[in-house]
Scaffold this motif. Sequence first.
Motif, PDB file in Angstrom:
ATOM      1  N   GLU A 130     -26.103   7.117  38.684  1.00 48.61           N
ATOM      2  CA  GLU A 130     -26.341   7.019  37.245  1.00 48.61           C
ATOM      3  C   GLU A 130     -25.105   6.482  36.523  1.00 48.61           C
ATOM      4  OE1 GLU A 130     -29.291   8.013  35.591  1.00 48.61           O
ATOM      5  OE2 GLU A 130     -30.142   8.063  37.585  1.00 48.61           O
TER       6      GLU A 130
ATOM      7  N   THR B 125     -33.423   2.464  31.338  1.00 47.51           N
ATOM      8  CA  THR B 125     -32.372   1.476  31.594  1.00 47.51           C
ATOM      9  C   THR B 125     -32.453   0.361  30.570  1.00 47.51           C
ATOM     10  OG1 THR B 125     -32.533   1.920  33.975  1.00 47.51           O
ATOM     11  CG2 THR B 125     -31.439  -0.127  33.325  1.00 47.51           C
TER      12      THR B 125
ATOM     13  N   ARG C  32     -29.010   4.025  30.950  1.00 47.10           N
ATOM     14  CA  ARG C  32     -28.141   3.339  31.903  1.00 47.10           C
ATOM     15  C   ARG C  32     -28.003   1.882  31.482  1.00 47.10           C
ATOM     16  NH1 ARG C  32     -28.909   2.729  38.493  1.00 47.10           N
ATOM     17  NH2 ARG C  32     -26.733   2.154  38.932  1.00 47.10           N
TER      18      ARG C  32
END
Length: 351
Positions: A45, A119, A159
């Motif tokens: 991560e 993400t 992320r």
Amino acid sequence: MIFTATLISFFDNVFREMDSSQPILGEDPVFLAALEHVSRLAPIERPCLVIGERGSGKELIASRLHYLSRRWGGPLVKVNCAALTESLLDTELFGHEAGAFTGAAKRHVGRFERAHGGTIILDEIATASPMVQEKLLRVVEYGEIERVGGSDVIEVDTRVIGVTNENLRERAHQGTFRADLLDRLAFDVIAVPPLRNRPDDILPLAEQFALEMTKRLSRSVFAGFTATATRQLMTHSWPGNVRELRNAVERSLYLSEDDQTPLAHITLDPFDGIWSETNNKQPETKAANIPEPEQIGTMDFKSQVASFEIKLLEQALRQTANNQTEAAKTLGLNYHQFRRLLDKHHLLPAK
């Protein structure tokens, strides 16, 4: 060999990417090493960078990082930083409050908020302005943003994957990209190899693109490539990488009139003969040490490439006193790519 519509359908199903119509297809050791790197990094991560030349498939690799991670069920948000002005990129990434500027009639939720739990892929990140870079530094470091025109601190769990074809380390040295942002983004860096460095993938990719185009043209078969067309595919340097290969194959297939015989010619340059400067251009640069088509004759291409790779590997090892890490650097490879090539050619020392 004739490829039928059944095989076309098979490839469509097998090689379909979860978020894109383009497949990730490759068998060259250099490319497989890059995919292995992706598989190791995906569950971690942490922010990262995906770098590579234009048309090499960077966005597909970035998407793969998301879908192989624990965030695969969360949102995947993509932003092309080069497509927006500084102010538009600012509000698109971080959002804005109603009344923040003329025309802002209501609150706008930015991409980072929409990517919460998932993400965000920042394509062409090198083009982000210093102001946007400063805000990116904060969200990468602390997971906090503020909407334009607002004062509330909003926490986001996103992320960040930066994508670029620029040398960010050089840009940082020049002062055009924040060194501290680069430090935080570069937890790890995935280098997508250019097509010229993965020769084993050229023909499989070309055949896959031909199969897809055959289906779009409503033809029943793809009859393959002639020896001449194959030589064109294998000796071209492909500066535009996979994207250029796809365009060349699809262009050549649609221009061909006979779908019952193998494709005899690859139309590499659609501008050839149109503009006067095209006729005066310099001869195309060939990949290093690849013989001209008339010199190839009936040679076995794969064995010739393998022989050349072995010579390079052995020379690099001799020059570095068998230090594999240093030998890899002399060839522009990382350690894992170098080891895979040694294993491919049975050059690893016996245990």
